[in-house]
Motif scaffolding. Structure first.
Motif, PDB file in Angstrom:
ATOM      1  N   TYR A  76      23.987  34.528  41.176  1.00 51.31           N
ATOM      2  CA  TYR A  76      25.423  34.753  41.028  1.00 51.31           C
ATOM      3  C   TYR A  76      26.166  33.969  42.116  1.00 51.31           C
ATOM      4  CZ  TYR A  76      29.882  37.155  40.353  1.00 51.31           C
ATOM      5  OH  TYR A  76      31.201  37.439  40.106  1.00 51.31           O
ATOM      6  N   ILE A  77      27.212  33.251  41.709  1.00 50.88           N
ATOM      7  CA  ILE A  77      28.042  32.482  42.643  1.00 50.88           C
ATOM      8  C   ILE A  77      29.355  33.218  42.840  1.00 50.88           C
ATOM      9  CG2 ILE A  77      29.215  30.299  43.062  1.00 50.88           C
ATOM     10  CD1 ILE A  77      27.176  28.908  41.342  1.00 50.88           C
ATOM     11  N   PRO A 177      44.858  35.356  50.026  1.00 51.63           N
ATOM     12  CA  PRO A 177      43.608  34.620  49.805  1.00 51.63           C
ATOM     13  C   PRO A 177      42.558  35.492  49.114  1.00 51.63           C
ATOM     14  CG  PRO A 177      44.453  34.166  51.997  1.00 51.63           C
ATOM     15  CD  PRO A 177      45.314  35.263  51.419  1.00 51.63           C
ATOM     16  N   TRP A 178      41.949  34.917  48.071  1.00 54.10           N
ATOM     17  CA  TRP A 178      40.965  35.644  47.282  1.00 54.10           C
ATOM     18  C   TRP A 178      39.632  35.694  48.014  1.00 54.10           C
ATOM     19  CZ3 TRP A 178      39.815  38.823  43.443  1.00 54.10           C
ATOM     20  CH2 TRP A 178      38.523  38.810  42.919  1.00 54.10           C
ATOM     21  N   TYR A 179      39.057  36.901  48.061  1.00 54.06           N
ATOM     22  CA  TYR A 179      37.727  37.108  48.629  1.00 54.06           C
ATOM     23  C   TYR A 179      36.941  37.939  47.626  1.00 54.06           C
ATOM     24  CZ  TYR A 179      34.119  37.706  52.194  1.00 54.06           C
ATOM     25  OH  TYR A 179      32.941  37.658  52.901  1.00 54.06           O
ATOM     26  N   SER A 180      35.874  37.360  47.081  1.00 50.90           N
ATOM     27  CA  SER A 180      35.116  38.046  46.034  1.00 50.90           C
ATOM     28  C   SER A 180      34.566  39.381  46.545  1.00 50.90           C
ATOM     29  CB  SER A 180      33.965  37.150  45.568  1.00 50.90           C
ATOM     30  OG  SER A 180      33.162  37.834  44.615  1.00 50.90           O
ATOM     31  N   PRO A 181      34.699  40.450  45.775  1.00 49.19           N
ATOM     32  CA  PRO A 181      34.191  41.758  46.214  1.00 49.19           C
ATOM     33  C   PRO A 181      32.691  41.931  46.008  1.00 49.19           C
ATOM     34  CG  PRO A 181      35.248  41.983  44.082  1.00 49.19           C
ATOM     35  CD  PRO A 181      35.445  40.554  44.502  1.00 49.19           C
ATOM     36  N   TYR A 182      32.018  40.934  45.441  1.00 51.57           N
ATOM     37  CA  TYR A 182      30.608  41.093  45.105  1.00 51.57           C
ATOM     38  C   TYR A 182      29.730  40.478  46.185  1.00 51.57           C
ATOM     39  CZ  TYR A 182      32.930  41.989  40.699  1.00 51.57           C
ATOM     40  OH  TYR A 182      33.771  42.489  39.736  1.00 51.57           O
ATOM     41  N   TYR A 183      28.544  41.026  46.324  1.00 52.24           N
ATOM     42  CA  TYR A 183      27.588  40.586  47.341  1.00 52.24           C
ATOM     43  C   TYR A 183      26.191  40.801  46.791  1.00 52.24           C
ATOM     44  CZ  TYR A 183      28.182  45.610  48.228  1.00 52.24           C
ATOM     45  OH  TYR A 183      28.310  46.976  48.075  1.00 52.24           O
ATOM     46  N   TRP A 184      25.170  40.643  47.653  1.00 51.39           N
ATOM     47  CA  TRP A 184      23.785  40.711  47.206  1.00 51.39           C
ATOM     48  C   TRP A 184      23.474  42.097  46.620  1.00 51.39           C
ATOM     49  CZ3 TRP A 184      19.435  43.569  48.731  1.00 51.39           C
ATOM     50  CH2 TRP A 184      18.229  43.113  48.211  1.00 51.39           C
ATOM     51  N   TYR A 187      26.827  43.286  41.656  1.00 52.78           N
ATOM     52  CA  TYR A 187      27.459  42.263  40.836  1.00 52.78           C
ATOM     53  C   TYR A 187      28.312  42.934  39.766  1.00 52.78           C
ATOM     54  CZ  TYR A 187      23.704  39.663  43.063  1.00 52.78           C
ATOM     55  OH  TYR A 187      22.851  39.146  43.993  1.00 52.78           O
ATOM     56  N   PRO A 188      29.209  42.203  39.115  1.00 48.35           N
ATOM     57  CA  PRO A 188      30.074  42.816  38.088  1.00 48.35           C
ATOM     58  C   PRO A 188      29.259  43.305  36.895  1.00 48.35           C
ATOM     59  CG  PRO A 188      30.341  40.436  38.120  1.00 48.35           C
ATOM     60  CD  PRO A 188      29.533  40.763  39.319  1.00 48.35           C
ATOM     61  N   SER A 189      29.802  44.295  36.195  1.00 46.14           N
ATOM     62  CA  SER A 189      29.075  44.907  35.081  1.00 46.14           C
ATOM     63  C   SER A 189      28.915  43.958  33.896  1.00 46.14           C
ATOM     64  CB  SER A 189      29.801  46.186  34.642  1.00 46.14           C
ATOM     65  OG  SER A 189      31.141  45.876  34.262  1.00 46.14           O
ATOM     66  N   TRP A 190      29.821  42.989  33.742  1.00 48.86           N
ATOM     67  CA  TRP A 190      29.745  42.073  32.603  1.00 48.86           C
ATOM     68  C   TRP A 190      28.712  40.969  32.813  1.00 48.86           C
ATOM     69  CZ3 TRP A 190      30.545  37.205  34.266  1.00 48.86           C
ATOM     70  CH2 TRP A 190      31.312  37.009  35.419  1.00 48.86           C
ATOM     71  N   TRP A 191      28.189  40.835  34.027  1.00 46.08           N
ATOM     72  CA  TRP A 191      27.280  39.717  34.335  1.00 46.08           C
ATOM     73  C   TRP A 191      25.823  40.161  34.245  1.00 46.08           C
ATOM     74  CZ3 TRP A 191      23.686  38.802  38.339  1.00 46.08           C
ATOM     75  CH2 TRP A 191      23.207  37.490  38.404  1.00 46.08           C
ATOM     76  N   TYR A 192      25.015  39.304  33.706  1.00 45.42           N
ATOM     77  CA  TYR A 192      23.567  39.497  33.716  1.00 45.42           C
ATOM     78  C   TYR A 192      22.922  38.129  33.948  1.00 45.42           C
ATOM     79  CZ  TYR A 192      23.807  37.573  28.998  1.00 45.42           C
ATOM     80  OH  TYR A 192      24.047  36.758  27.925  1.00 45.42           O
ATOM     81  N   PRO A 193      21.847  38.050  34.724  1.00 51.65           N
ATOM     82  CA  PRO A 193      21.203  36.754  35.003  1.00 51.65           C
ATOM     83  C   PRO A 193      20.408  36.272  33.800  1.00 51.65           C
ATOM     84  CG  PRO A 193      19.991  38.517  36.081  1.00 51.65           C
ATOM     85  CD  PRO A 193      21.196  39.151  35.469  1.00 51.65           C
TER      86      PRO A 193
END
Length: 389
Positions: A76-77, A177-184, A187-193
Motif C-alpha cells: 500500500y502506498i 496539508p494532507w497526511y494519510s491516516p493509514y500506516y503499517w 489500511y482502508p476497508s476498500w483496499w485489498y492487496p
C-alpha cells in the motif's frame, strides 16, 4: 495441419523474442515496477490528494506493482504532503514495518506566479538506483514570417500545471496539508492487496502512459526538492534486500535503459524515443521564467575555431580559420586511423607512387630513319653499274 503448426511456432518464437527484449530493458531495480509517468498521469486526473492516493492503490489502474517486503503481495502506498510556503513535496511512501518507511517517489511543486506552477516527479535512489527526475513537457512551433511552413522550428517549454485539479486543491487558501491516516497493518476497508505481475506484463500496461514526459538532470524546482530531502525516509531492510541489485545497477553498461524512460532514454511528446544525454551530476536550478516561443529567435553564437597544428609545407602559417586553404598548394596529407591496440607496433606501409603519365599516341616523324645494318658487304657491279650489252 502442418501449416497451422508452423504458424503456431512462428507466433511462439516471436512472443519469446519480444519478452526477452522487454526483460533486457529492465534495470533490475524495484523502481521498474512503479512507472513515474503513469503516477504523474494519475495525479493529473485526481481532484485532490485523497483521490490520488486511492487511484495509486486501485488494482484496475495497474500503476502500483511494488512488493518491497517480498511477501508476493502489492504494498500500500500512502500520500503525505510536506508544505513550506508556496512549495510542496508530495511524498509517496510504503510502510515496511512498524518502525520503517520507504519512499517511492516525490512530486515537488513550486508556484511561479498567480497563474503558473511547475512540478517534477523524483524517483527515490533506493528503488531506482539513483535519483530519477522526470517532468512533463510540451512543444510549441515558432511562427515564421518567411519560408515554407513545413520547416517551422519547435521549442520545448515546461508545462504549466496550475490548472490541474489537484494543484488547485493544494493552493486553496483554506487548504490543510494532507497526511494519510493509514500506516503499517492498518489500511482502508476498500483496499485489498493483489499479486504482482511479471515485468514484461507491467511494461506493456504502462506503455500507454508514455510520451509526454522527459528525463532531466536539472532541479527546476530546487526549493521544493529541499523539502523532499529534509523529509526523506529510507528503510534499512529494503536497502539490505536490494543491495545486490544496487551493485549490479552501478556496474551496468551506460546504454542500459528502463521502462520509465529515465535511464538514458527520453520520450518526447510525439511518442518517439530518442537517446538523452546524461550529465556527470545533478544541477540545482534557479527560479526560472516560463519559456515562451519567440518570433525572432536570437542567432546562435559561433564558437571560436580551435587552432590547428601548423603544416610544414606552408611555412608554418594558418589562414582561413585554420584550413590553410591558400598556402598548402593543394597538397592533402592522409591521416592514419587510430588503432584499437596502441601497444601493437604498426607495420611499415609501402609508399604508393603515382604512375608516370604515358602518352597513348607516339610522336609522328616526318621521315622514317633509315637503318643501315652493321658490317654489311657492299656488292658493286663489274661493269660500273651500266647495262649489259
Amino acid at each position: 495441419m502442418k501449416r497451422f503448426v508452423y504458424l503456431g511456432l512462428i507466433m511462439i518464437t516471436g512472443l519469446s523474442f519480444n519478452t526477452f527484449a522487454q526483460e533486457s530493458d529492465s534495470t533490475g531495480m524495484p523502481g521498474d515496477n512503479f512507472d513515474l509517468q503513469a503516477a504523474l498521469n494519475l495525479f493529473k486526473q485526481s481532484k485532490d490528494l485523497p483521490d490520488f492516493e486511492k487511484k495509486l492503490n486501485t488494482e484496475s489502474n495497474g500503476v502500483n506493482n511494488l512488493d518491497l517486503d517480498g511477501n508476493y503481495k502489492i504494498d500500500y502506498i500512502r500520500v503525505v504532503d510536506k508544505k513550506d510556503g508556496d512549495n510542496h513535496a508530495i511524498l509517496l511512501q510504503i510502510p515496511i514495518t512498524k518502525t520503517e518507511i520507504q519512499d517511492v517517489a516525490a512530486i515537488v511543486i513550486e508556484k511561479r506566479s498567480d497563474s503558473e506552477a511547475q512540478l517534477q516527479i523524483i524517483g527515490d535512489k533506493t528503488l531506482y538506483g539513483e535519483e530519477t527526475i522526470m517532468e512533463p513537457i510540451d512543444e510549441k512551433e515558432i511562427k515564421k514570417t518567411t519560408g515554407p511552413a513545413l520547416m517551422s522550428p519547435t521549442v520545448v517549454v515546461f508545462v504549466n500545471v496550475w490548472y490541474w485539479p489537484c494543484v488547485q486543491y493544494m493552493y486553496d487558501p483554506y487548504y490543510d496539508p494532507w497526511y494519510s491516516p493509514y500506516y503499517w497493518d492498518y489500511y482502508p476497508s476498500w483496499w485489498y492487496p493483489w499479486r504482482p505481475v511479471y515485468y514484461y506484463v507491467y511494461y506493456d500496461r504502462m506503455y500507454y502512459y508514455h510520451g509526454w514526459c522527459q528525463y532531466t538532470n536539472v532541479y527546476h524546482v530546487p526549493n521544493a526538492h529541499r523539502i523532499y530531502l529534509n523529509n526523506r525516509s529510507s528503510s534499512p531492510s529494503v536497502r539490505t534486500r536490494y543491495a545486490p541489485q544496487q551493485a549490479a545497477y552501478k556496474g551496468r553498461p551506460l546504454n542500459n535503459q528502463s521502462a520509465n524512460g529515465s535511464k538514458g532514454r527520453m520520450e518526447t511528446t510525439n511518442g518517439k524515443v530518442g537517446n538523452a544525454v546524461k550529465s556527470t551530476g545533478r544541477t540545482d536550478g534557479t527560479k526560472i521564467e516560463t519559456t515562451r516561443p519567440s518570433t525572432n529567435p536570437q542567432p546562435k553564437v559561433r564558437e571560436q575555431a580551435v587552432p590547428r597544428p601548423t603544416n610544414p609545407n606552408n611555412g608554418g602559417t594558418i589562414n582561413n580559420g585554420g584550413t590553410n586553404k591558400d598556402n598548402n598548394n593543394g597538397n592533402t596529407r592522409t591521416v592514419e586511423p587510430v588503432r584499437k591496440n596502441p601497444t601493437t607496433t604498426p607495420q611499415q606501409r609501402p609508399v604508393e607512387r603515382s604512375p608516370q603519365r604515358v602518352n597513348p599516341q607516339p610522336q609522328r616523324q616526318t621521315q622514317p630513319a633509315r637503318q643501315v645494318p652493321q658490317n654489311r658487304p657492299v656488292v658493286r657491279p663489274g661493269n660500273g653499274g651500266g647495262k649489259r650489252r
